[in-house]
Design an enzyme around this catalytic site. Structure first.
Site, mmCIF file in Angstrom:
data_model
loop_
_atom_site.group_PDB
_atom_site.id
_atom_site.type_symbol
_atom_site.label_atom_id
_atom_site.label_comp_id
_atom_site.label_asym_id
_atom_site.label_seq_id
_atom_site.Cartn_x
_atom_site.Cartn_y
_atom_site.Cartn_z
ATOM 1 N N TYR A 118 0.856 -1.198 0.000
ATOM 2 C CA TYR A 118 0.000 0.000 0.000
ATOM 3 C C TYR A 118 0.881 1.233 0.000
ATOM 4 O O TYR A 118 1.912 1.268 0.690
ATOM 5 C CB TYR A 118 -0.880 0.002 1.256
ATOM 6 C CG TYR A 118 -1.657 1.286 1.424
ATOM 7 C CD1 TYR A 118 -2.954 1.413 0.932
ATOM 8 C CD2 TYR A 118 -1.088 2.388 2.077
ATOM 9 C CE1 TYR A 118 -3.662 2.604 1.070
ATOM 10 C CE2 TYR A 118 -1.794 3.577 2.214
ATOM 11 C CZ TYR A 118 -3.077 3.674 1.715
ATOM 12 O OH TYR A 118 -3.768 4.850 1.844
ATOM 13 N N GLU A 206 -3.574 7.653 -3.910
ATOM 14 C CA GLU A 206 -3.481 6.382 -3.198
ATOM 15 C C GLU A 206 -3.336 5.244 -4.200
ATOM 16 O O GLU A 206 -4.130 5.146 -5.141
ATOM 17 C CB GLU A 206 -4.743 6.171 -2.356
ATOM 18 C CG GLU A 206 -4.711 4.896 -1.541
ATOM 19 C CD GLU A 206 -6.021 4.657 -0.783
ATOM 20 O OE1 GLU A 206 -7.069 4.476 -1.424
ATOM 21 O OE2 GLU A 206 -5.979 4.658 0.457
#
Ligand code: ADP
Ligand code: MG
Length: 397
Positions: A118, A206
């Protein structure tokens, strides 16, 4: 402003962020043709909506079927996958139960995934710096990781004076357990993302998951890019990426009229001038036991026309059981605002109780106009009085 995954990837690619090849498709035929342009043998067909969790999502007309991200082993399979998505409504954890209509898909090259990580960049308001967040728990919602395994979220803050440097990237790379050439690949990736974030005036970028491929490359498999609305005037080209069908219709209406509006789920519609006063008004409504249906800042130069537009947007929300107008007349004069309120109430045939608190320039004249209008307006003398009266009005209604 949010954009679709494929648009975000296209922008990131320009900055040198590693993404896979892919093409957007509006029809099943286009999806098949898109797949033929890719090398294969694996293709991934991805529903394009402004919400995450698509992979685990379900279509309303096929609740037991597959999700909004599907693997295809041939262009024909890609076509079938697109067929099942386009024109269908996808429900994910982030869409709410009503889901979102898929109008286009992204057909992307399949990737041999070794690890899912991530990575995101956002503004940390506490330190006034851009924070780079990374985690080994890729593919999961970061909010869940934050709740259950907060120690798995790594953060590096970047000093705006000196900007990004290699060690920011290396620090994260080592903490993520990357090795060998993956480290360099990752550092380059983060550096490119940082540059994109700053130059495009992003609010959030993101990448979840960021994957390490079996060949050791670091690639963005998903991309959520959102811009700071207040900086959009500097990026006229980005405005073309806005997808109006993804916006709350009331918010879209407000943008068109240059009103600062955010839809909320309470019952008291608020019309306020100034963001600070709007926030205070929302707080005090909560304090007295109800909740605001919206945030609305009509701006310092509110006039009768804007007041009417604001009323129209507020009253188009079926949840609104009462309206609280809280205006401080500085540049805008209270008598003008009062005239706007009277005109709007008559034009729109207002059905819900209306509480008005005016203060500032020409306030006495403004109050007189309201009192003599013959309308059932509940006057209030101060913020607390106004909030109490508004809450009482909706609770009684
Ligand atoms: P969402 O977050 O909305 O579910 P993602 O783009 O993250 O959508 O895709 C969900 C999952 O699908 C990813 O975690 C990844 O495992 C897989 N996936 C997505 N794109 C590809 C691709 N190009 N190749 C292989 N797998 C993919
Ligand atoms: Mg994702």
């Amino acid at each position: 402003m949010n954009i679709h995954e494929y648009q975000g990837k296209e922008l990131l690619r320009r900055y040198g962020v590693a993404v896979l090849d892919g093409h957007v498709a509006w029809t099943a035929e286009e999806a098949e043709a898109a797949a033929r342009k890719l090398p294969g043998p694996i293709y991934v067909v991805k529903s394009q909506i402004h919400a995450g969790g698509r992979g685990a999502g379900r279509f309303t007309d096929d609740p037991n079927g597959k999700g909004g991200v599907r693997l295809a082993k041939s262009p024909e399979e890609a076509r079938a996958a697109a067929e099942a998505m386009i024109g269908h409504t996808l429900v994910t954890k982030q869409t709410g139960p009503e889901g979102k209509l898929v109008s286009r898909v992204y057909v992307e090259a399949g990737c041999d995934i070794a690890r899912e990580l991530y990575l995101s960049l956002l503004l940390d308001r506490e330190t006034s710096r851009i924070v780079i967040m990374a985690s080994t728990e890729g593919g999961m919602e970061i909010e869940e990781v934050a709740e259950h395994q907060p120690e798995k979220i790594l953060k590096v803050h970047v000093d705006p004076a000196t900007g990004f440097s290699g060690w920011h990237g290396r620090k994260l790379a080592f903490a993520l357990g990357l090795e060998g050439k993956q480290v360099n690949s990752f550092v380059k990736f983060v550096e490119a993302m940082y540059r994109a974030y700053v130059e495009l005036d992003c609010a959030i970028v993101e990448v979840n998951p960021l994957v390490v491929t079996k060949a050791g490359e670091v690639v963005a498999l998903d991309a959520k890019v959102s811009f700071d609305d207040n900086a959009l005037f500097r990026h006229k080209d980005l405005e073309a990426l806005r997808d109006d069908s993804e916006m709350d219709p009331k918010e879209l209406d407000a943008v068109t009229h240059e009103l600062n509006y955010v839809a909320l789920d309470g019952e008291i519609g608020c019309m306020v001038n100034g963001a600070g006063l709007a926030m205070a008004t929302m707080d005090i409504i909560k304090l007295y036991g109800s909740s605001p249906a919206n945030f609305l800042d009509v701006g310092g130069t509110a006039d009768a026309a804007r007041v009417t537009e604001a009323f129209r947007i507020i009253t188009s929300d079926a949840n609104v059981k009462g309206i609280l107008v809280n205006i401080f007349g500085g540049i805008a004069k209270c008598d003008m605002i009062a005239e706007g309120i009277v005109a709007a109430s008559k034009n729109l045939d207002l059905k819900v109780p209306l509480v008005v608190r005016l203060e500032g320039t020409n306030v006495e004249l403004g109050k007189k106009i309201l009192a003599e209008s013959g309308l059932k307006i509940i006057p209030a003398d101060n913020l607390a009085d106004a909030a109490q009266k508004a809450v009482a009005a909706v609770k009684g209604a």
